[in-house]
Design an enzyme around this catalytic site. Structure first.
Site, PDB file in Angstrom:
ATOM      1  N   ASP A   9      -6.222   2.524   3.556  1.00 14.43           N
ATOM      2  CA  ASP A   9      -7.126   1.345   3.967  1.00 14.43           C
ATOM      3  C   ASP A   9      -6.542   1.178   5.200  1.00 14.43           C
ATOM      4  O   ASP A   9      -5.753   0.039   5.616  1.00 14.43           O
ATOM      5  CB  ASP A   9      -7.189   0.202   2.891  1.00 14.43           C
ATOM      6  CG  ASP A   9      -5.739  -0.400   2.653  1.00 14.43           C
ATOM      7  OD1 ASP A   9      -4.704   0.112   2.533  1.00 14.43           O
ATOM      8  OD2 ASP A   9      -5.831  -1.533   2.211  1.00 14.43           O
ATOM      9  N   HIS A 242       5.438  -0.331   1.782  1.00 15.03           N
ATOM     10  CA  HIS A 242       4.729  -0.056   0.648  1.00 15.03           C
ATOM     11  C   HIS A 242       4.116   1.380   0.593  1.00 15.03           C
ATOM     12  O   HIS A 242       4.380   2.358  -0.356  1.00 15.03           O
ATOM     13  CB  HIS A 242       3.881  -0.768   0.259  1.00 15.03           C
ATOM     14  CG  HIS A 242       4.189  -2.224   0.499  1.00 15.03           C
ATOM     15  ND1 HIS A 242       4.974  -2.972  -0.512  1.00 15.03           N
ATOM     16  CD2 HIS A 242       3.580  -3.380   1.113  1.00 15.03           C
ATOM     17  CE1 HIS A 242       4.909  -4.403  -0.099  1.00 15.03           C
ATOM     18  NE2 HIS A 242       4.071  -4.394   0.768  1.00 15.03           N
TER      19      HIS A 242
HETATM   20  O1  RIB Z   1       0.263  -4.438  -1.542  1.00 18.40           O
HETATM   21  C1  RIB Z   1       0.505  -3.408  -0.450  1.00 18.40           C
HETATM   22  C2  RIB Z   1      -0.555  -2.635  -0.360  1.00 18.40           C
HETATM   23  O2  RIB Z   1      -1.622  -3.354  -0.063  1.00 18.40           O
HETATM   24  C3  RIB Z   1      -0.359  -1.817   0.728  1.00 18.40           C
HETATM   25  O3  RIB Z   1      -0.976  -0.767   0.567  1.00 18.40           O
HETATM   26  C4  RIB Z   1      -1.031  -2.428   1.815  1.00 18.40           C
HETATM   27  O4  RIB Z   1      -1.478  -1.667   2.956  1.00 18.40           O
HETATM   28  C5  RIB Z   1      -2.231  -3.296   1.370  1.00 18.40           C
HETATM   29  O5  RIB Z   1      -3.194  -2.264   1.116  1.00 18.40           O
HETATM   30 CA    CA Z   2      -2.361   0.385   2.025  1.00 19.57          CA
END
Ligand code: RIB
Ligand code: CA
Length: 316
Positions: A9, A242
């Site tokens: 995303d 992340h």
């Molecule tokens: O919680 C972290 C995730 O949520 C990551 O993928 C960040 O890009 C959001 O999509």
């Molecule tokens: Ca993400």
């Protein structure tokens, strides 16, 4: 070379994951499926295409993913964390392409059929597009080698609610479906990615070695992300990567993650615990096996992470 398809995303940490995948000498990025999440679907797809263009890799297809979760609800976006356009201070130039016309899962299925048992799927956004791919073509999706998912928070608070992590919370029905159905599944949750910090000093070091437009975008977007995180978690020493963590997990870098095998359930009912990721961590519970069983990252080694990231992102 490890072949990967990234489901994202495309916001800021997705962008860093994408840049890393493009720069890694052992990763062959075959396609990006970009859906709603940090930002809306069309911005997300445009951002992925913009980064591929900066990298001179317009040969890599961008497939537009879902615009909303399986529940049909209107999604909430996060401009305060990822910026109005999803890439912090960057406003990618208007593209002549209309990304709304590119919902082309046949490209995804063709790649999986051409390379049976060879493609690793790395999902770093809401699980909606991946779940839809499974609904549309379960036999083709079984041709994937394995799946890595950034999502969930085990024995740890969430980041979007007290209990839920953003990717699982953003579409808990899809997250639960993928957890129950994707074979060879590895989950990289918040409890592991919270240690994957890029501090301002590390970002400055990466920037000092940046020679390409793709590398030069890293500092402005991560500076923006750091400001946002200072509001979210005052005093945090850097920005949690992340999504990059999930791409690195796919490389099976020795010593980077510790894992436990658990059956995973995502709370998909509307209510206080929506998006909560559940696994049985009581002592004495044996590791699981078979369908619905995932390898969950319990810890990450920050030293291994930092050394590897600096090596890859500073390559000329
Ligand atoms: O919680 C972290 C995730 O949520 C990551 O993928 C960040 O890009 C959001 O999509
Ligand atoms: Ca993400």
């Amino acid at each position: 070379m490890k072949k990967i398809i990234l489901f994202a995303d495309t916001g800021i940490d997705d962008a860093i994951a994408l840049i890393y995948a493009l720069k890694h000498p052992h990763l062959d990025l075959m396609a990006v499926v970009s859906g709603f999440g940090n930002t809306d679907r069309d911005r997300s797809a445009r951002n992925a295409a913009y980064l591929l263009k900066l990298a001179g890799r317009t040969d890599i297809p961008v497939i537009t993913g879902s615009k909303r979760p399986l529940s049909g609800e209107t999604p909430i976006f996060f401009p305060e964390i990822h910026g109005a356009e999803g890439l912090g201070p960057i406003s990618p130039p208007a593209s002549p392409e209309r990304f709304s016309t590119r919902t082309n899962f046949s490209t995804l299925f063709r790649l999986l059929k051409q390379h049976p048992g060879e493609i690793t799927i790395v999902n770093v956004g809401r699980c909606t597009s991946l779940a839809i791919a499974w609904y549309l073509g379960p036999d083709v999706m079984k041709l994937a080698k394995n799946t890595y998912l950034m999502g969930g928070a085990f024995l740890e608070p969430g980041n979007v609610t007290e209990v839920a992590e953003a990717n699982f919370h953003g579409d808990p029905i899809a997250a639960d479906f993928v957890c129950q159905n994707a074979p060879n599944l590895t989950i990289i949750p918040l409890n592991a990615t919270r240690n994957a910090l890029l501090t301002p000093a590390l970002v400055d070091f990466i920037d000092s070695r940046a020679v390409s437009p793709l590398q030069q975008i890293i500092k402005p977007i991560l500076d923006f992300y750091y400001e946002a995180y200072q509001e979210l978690e005052p005093g945090i020493e850097g920005t949690p990567q992340h999504d990059l963590s999930a791409v690195m997990a796919a490389l099976e870098i020795p010593g980077l993650f510790s894992y436990m095998r658990k059956k995973v359930k995502v709370e998909d009912k509307d209510g206080y615990a929506t998006g909560l990721s559940i696994a049985d961590f009581r002592p004495g519970v044996p590791p699981c096996d078979g369908a619905g069983c995932a390898r969950i990252a319990t810890e990450m080694d920050a030293g291994v992470f930092t050394t590897n990231v600096l090596d890859i992102l500073t390559r000329g």
